[in-house]
Write an enzyme that holds these catalytic residues in place. Sequence first.
Site, mmCIF file in Angstrom:
data_model
loop_
_atom_site.group_PDB
_atom_site.id
_atom_site.type_symbol
_atom_site.label_atom_id
_atom_site.label_comp_id
_atom_site.label_asym_id
_atom_site.label_seq_id
_atom_site.Cartn_x
_atom_site.Cartn_y
_atom_site.Cartn_z
ATOM 1 N N CYS A 89 2.096 1.896 10.925
ATOM 2 C CA CYS A 89 3.103 2.614 10.149
ATOM 3 C C CYS A 89 3.670 3.809 10.900
ATOM 4 O O CYS A 89 4.595 4.462 10.431
ATOM 5 C CB CYS A 89 2.511 3.072 8.818
ATOM 6 S SG CYS A 89 2.100 1.693 7.732
ATOM 7 N N GLY A 105 0.789 -1.215 0.000
ATOM 8 C CA GLY A 105 0.000 0.000 0.000
ATOM 9 C C GLY A 105 0.822 1.266 0.000
ATOM 10 O O GLY A 105 0.465 2.254 -0.664
ATOM 11 N N THR A 106 1.915 1.286 0.736
ATOM 12 C CA THR A 106 2.729 2.503 0.799
ATOM 13 C C THR A 106 3.294 2.859 -0.560
ATOM 14 O O THR A 106 3.235 4.015 -0.997
ATOM 15 C CB THR A 106 3.849 2.334 1.836
ATOM 16 O OG1 THR A 106 3.275 2.355 3.150
ATOM 17 C CG2 THR A 106 4.875 3.460 1.722
ATOM 18 N N GLY A 143 -2.177 -6.371 0.037
ATOM 19 C CA GLY A 143 -2.577 -7.755 0.219
ATOM 20 C C GLY A 143 -2.580 -8.236 1.653
ATOM 21 O O GLY A 143 -3.410 -9.065 2.034
ATOM 22 N N HIS A 144 -1.655 -7.738 2.474
ATOM 23 C CA HIS A 144 -1.527 -8.313 3.808
ATOM 24 C C HIS A 144 -2.654 -7.891 4.750
ATOM 25 O O HIS A 144 -2.718 -8.380 5.878
ATOM 26 C CB HIS A 144 -0.158 -7.975 4.415
ATOM 27 C CG HIS A 144 0.019 -6.568 4.859
ATOM 28 N ND1 HIS A 144 0.064 -6.204 6.180
ATOM 29 C CD2 HIS A 144 0.188 -5.423 4.153
ATOM 30 C CE1 HIS A 144 0.255 -4.909 6.278
ATOM 31 N NE2 HIS A 144 0.325 -4.407 5.063
ATOM 32 N N ASN A 183 -7.600 4.159 8.689
ATOM 33 C CA ASN A 183 -6.922 3.008 9.285
ATOM 34 C C ASN A 183 -6.902 3.024 10.808
ATOM 35 O O ASN A 183 -6.643 1.995 11.435
ATOM 36 C CB ASN A 183 -5.485 2.920 8.768
ATOM 37 C CG ASN A 183 -4.654 4.136 9.128
ATOM 38 O OD1 ASN A 183 -5.106 5.261 8.994
ATOM 39 N ND2 ASN A 183 -3.438 3.919 9.583
ATOM 40 N N THR A 236 11.349 -6.552 -11.863
ATOM 41 C CA THR A 236 10.764 -7.869 -12.087
ATOM 42 C C THR A 236 9.592 -8.103 -11.134
ATOM 43 O O THR A 236 9.726 -7.989 -9.915
ATOM 44 C CB THR A 236 11.818 -8.972 -11.884
ATOM 45 O OG1 THR A 236 12.901 -8.747 -12.787
ATOM 46 C CG2 THR A 236 11.224 -10.349 -12.122
ATOM 47 N N GLN A 288 -7.681 -0.308 3.916
ATOM 48 C CA GLN A 288 -8.462 -0.823 5.033
ATOM 49 C C GLN A 288 -9.846 -1.298 4.598
ATOM 50 O O GLN A 288 -10.445 -2.154 5.260
ATOM 51 C CB GLN A 288 -8.607 0.251 6.115
ATOM 52 C CG GLN A 288 -7.310 0.625 6.798
ATOM 53 C CD GLN A 288 -6.716 -0.527 7.602
ATOM 54 O OE1 GLN A 288 -7.431 -1.393 8.096
ATOM 55 N NE2 GLN A 288 -5.408 -0.532 7.741
#
Length: 376
Positions: A322, A69-70, A197-198, A152, A234, A178
Site C-alpha cells: 500500500c 481492509g482499507t 479477503g485477498h 504487515n 449494494t 495480516q
Amino acid sequence: MLYLDNAATTPVRREVLEAMAPYLTGEFGNPSSRHTYGERAAAALEQARERIAPLLGMRRRDIVFTSGGTEANNLAVKGIAIAAQQTRGSRHVIVSAIEHESVLASADYLQRVHGFEMTRLPVDGAGRVDPSELAGAIRDDTALVSIALANNEIGTVQDIAALRRAAEHVPLHTDAVQAAGWLPLDDLGVDALTVAGHKLGAPKGTGLLAVRGRVPIEPLVHGGGQERGRRSGTESVAGAVALATAMELAEAERVANAARVAALRDELVERVLAEVPSARLTGHPRERLPGTASFTFEGTSGEAVLLELERRGIVCSSGSACAAGSSDPSHVLLAVGVPAEVALTGVRLSLSQTHREGLGPVAEAIAASVAAVRGL
C-alpha cells in the site's frame, strides 16, 4: 517463479471460486430487491454473516461487509471516533507508530478535519507496544484505540489481551488483516476488527469490519442504508460468500499450516543470517507471524535486491504494497529504530498457508543477490 509476497495478496482458492460462482451467474439478484431473486441473494448474504461471526467471536449483526481492509479501517477509525465525538464530545484517538497507512491516514484526517488530537504510541525495537504506555495515554476524552494484531511489514504480533486490559473502557479496534488465517481471532475481546479477503484466498475487493453492537459508529458512505445503515451501497453477495468460504477454510487448516510454515520460516531466517553478511532480522524474533521473514541488508538497496531476486526466480517485496511507489524509508522500520539509510534496504518475504517446500534455495538466492548488489 516462486511467489513469496503473500502478505501483499494471495491467489484465489479454487474452493472459493466455486462457492462464489453461482452469485456471479444465475443467482445475480440485488439483496435489497423484494422479489425471489433478491430474497435468495439476501439469504446468501446473511448466511455468509452467520458463517463468519463465530470465527471472530462476534454476532451476525456485528459483521459489516466492505470493499477490503482499507475501507474497513477507515470505517473503524473515523466512524467510531466521530460517533464518540457526537455523543460524548470525545476528541482524542490513539494509534501505534507502526499502523497500516489506512489507519494512520484516517487518524490524520480526524486531526485535520474534526479537531481530534492523536497519540502515536512508540514501539520497542521488536515492534511491540508496551501496555503501560497505552494505559498512560488513555484520557477521559479518548474515543478509540487502534492497534494492529500483526504488522504487515515485519510480522510482529501484539499482546492484544494485555492491550485490551490497558485500554479499559475505551473501544479497541485491531487491524487483523495480516493475522487472519495465521492466528485465532475469536477470543481477542476487541470491540472492532478488520479482515481483508485477498490475504487468505478470496478475491481483492472483499473485506469486513466486525464491530460490536454496543459501539456507536458513524457511517462514511451514505445512501440506501444497507448493512444496517453502517455502509450504504449494494452489497457484493459473491464477495461475501467468497470471504466466508476463505475464512472457514483458513480456520480449519490454521493450526497445522501455521506450525509447518513457521518451521520453514525459521530455517530460512537461520540460513540468511548465517550466510549473508550484515543481514538483520526485523521484528520480534518469536512473537511474529508464521509466514513472515523480513530483513535489512546494510550496504545495499532493497529495490536492487528485489530485482536481483526476481532475476533468480523469486518474487517478494520491500514492505507494504500500500506504500508502493514511495521512495521514503518505511515508517515501520524507522519506528523500531532502524536508521533511515538502512531502512531503505528492507526486504520482506511472506509465505502462504499452503507453502510446503524447503527454502534453502531461497536463502542461497538472497545471498547471491545481496552479493551482486554490493558488487562482491
